[in-house]
Design an enzyme around this catalytic site. Structure first.
Site: not given
Ligand code: COS
Length: 399
Positions: A142, A148, A259, A354, A357, A380
């Protein structure tokens, strides 16, 4: 192993349901099996793998033989489905031996489970059984260099041309990168549509146009390769798009709910391992004519560590239970990941303290636990992002 979706242990559940803290027979058996496997096949080699950045692919084959590569996959697709709660117990046990292998397995199962859940019949039959039986290893992609925490801003482009998509761009921080045979990749099919312009693709390792960047040199998790994926006019048939166009972000975040629970379980396992080493050390190390464990200051440290581990562990189990029950679990998954990884960071740091060294050198595993588990507060979704997810859910629920 068989499915236990209906007989998971309901921990700390709400309402009138009975709270039961004992594992059922199946869970006890699986825990004993994984504990023995970890003790024999992982723990004795973990320091060596860490030292030499060695990815133990053969261990994944052995985990496949135990059914661990298809824990979120139905039986008809060669899976050995477990409840999320039982899977959390598996991850906890594996992580006591080595966090990196547990993480690699979690990512693999996230891919396998997502394909089984969101793939069509043809896609499921083409890939899921081979993932579940260990023939293929999965990776999930992703993040990008500039996307990020703000994952919806990703730019890797998938442009539709007739019956295929042309992928151009790069993806970062891919666990199992370069070693995995199959990549679940989120790419942008609609430039102007934000989260709704992202689609999900399954891409095989040897696809022309896909190459791998350098292997990241990390603080910890040395035996888990982290690579960049580079796409240059990489042609992917439309039949390899998972779900509808624009559904990719939801597939990714929904997969991350599971995850994040796994990461919570893994962090809890590392914390337990660190606690055990520290407790045993304080019982035998003598200073000022007595064992360290006879000092009240040390006892209080051990008590705090144990108390916090137990709280984190129960929250992980609760989040897993809620996902098993089909309840809204995103907030609980975020809480479990956040609390367990913050706790594990604190506990592993205290364990090093704890041992003094001895804790800072590589003769004991606690410095590795501390280096490894730091990333659980980052990947994640950082723990700051988890707090955002939690706060949004709370404010929506109670506004
Ligand atoms: N399951 C299913 N759908 C989800 C969801 C979930 N857990 N969380 C959000 N959605 C949906 C929302 O409902 C929204 O859909 P609708 O517009 O139809 O309502 C859509 O996804 C976008 O969600 P949102 O508006 O909340 O998106 P944002 O851009 O505000 O981002 C965060 C939300 C910040 C929470 C998200 O980008 C995030 O989790 N970022 C971290 C990414 C991450 O974990 N990266 C690690 C990758 S693996 S190393």
């Amino acid at each position: 192993m068989q499915t236990s979706m209906s007989n998971g242990v309901p921990l700390a559940s709400e309402g009138s349901s009975i709270v039961q803290f004992d594992l059922n027979e199946e869970q006890s058996d699986i825990r004993a099996m994984v504990r023995q496997f970890t003790t024999q096949e992982i723990a004795p080699y973990a320091s060596e793998w860490d030292e030499h950045d060695y990815f133990p692919r053969a261990v994944y084959q052995k985990m496949a033989e135990l059914g661990l590569m298809g824990m979120t996959t139905p039986e008809e697709l060669s899976g050995t489905p477990l409840s999320r709660l039982t899977a959390a117990i598996v991850y906890e046990e594996l992580a006591k031996g080595e966090m990196a292998t547990a993480v690699g397995l979690s990512v693999h199962n996230m891919v396998t489970g997502s394909l089984a859940r969101f793939g069509n019949e043809e896609q499921r039959h083409r890939w899921v059984s081979r993932l579940a039986n260990g023939e293929l290893l999965g990776a999930f992609s992703l993040s990008e260099a500039d996307a990020g925490s703000d994952a919806a801003s990703l730019r890797c482009r998938a442009e539709r041309v007739d019956d295929h998509y042309l992928l151009t761009g790069s993806k970062m921080w891919v666990t199992n990168g370069g070693e995995a045979d199959l990549y679940l990749v989120m790419a942008r099919t609609q430039p102007s549509k934000g989260a709704a312009g992202i689609s999900c693709f399954v891409i095989e390792k040897d696809t022309p146009g896909l190459t791998f960047g350098k292997t990241e040199r990390k603080m910890g998790l040395h035996s888990s390769p982290t690579r960049e994926l580079i796409f240059e006019q990489c042609a992917i048939p439309t039949t390899q798009r998972i779900g509808a166009e624009g559904q990719g972000f939801k597939i990714a975040l929904s997969s991350l709910d599971g995850g994040r629970i796994n990461i919570g379980a893994i962090a809890s396992g590392v914390a337990q391992a660190a606690f055990t080493v520290a407790r045993d050390y304080t019982r035998t190390r003598t200073q000022f004519g007595t064992t360290l464990s006879s000092f009240q200051g040390i006892q209080f440290m051990l008590a705090d560590m144990a108390m916090k581990i137990e709280a984190a562990r129960l929250l992980v189990y609760e989040a897993a239970y809620k996902l098993d029950q089909g309840q809204a679990a995103s907030m609980y998954a975020a809480m479990a990941k956040c609390l367990a990884s913050d706790t594990a960071m604190e506990v592993t740091t205290q364990a090093v303290q704890l041992l003094g060294g001895a804790g800072y050198v590589r003769d004991y595993p606690v410095e590795r636990y501390m280096r490894d588990v730091k990333v659980a507060q980052i990947f994640e979704g950082t723990n700051q992002i988890q707090r955002i997810v939690i706060a949004r859910a709370l404010l929506q629920e109670y506004s």
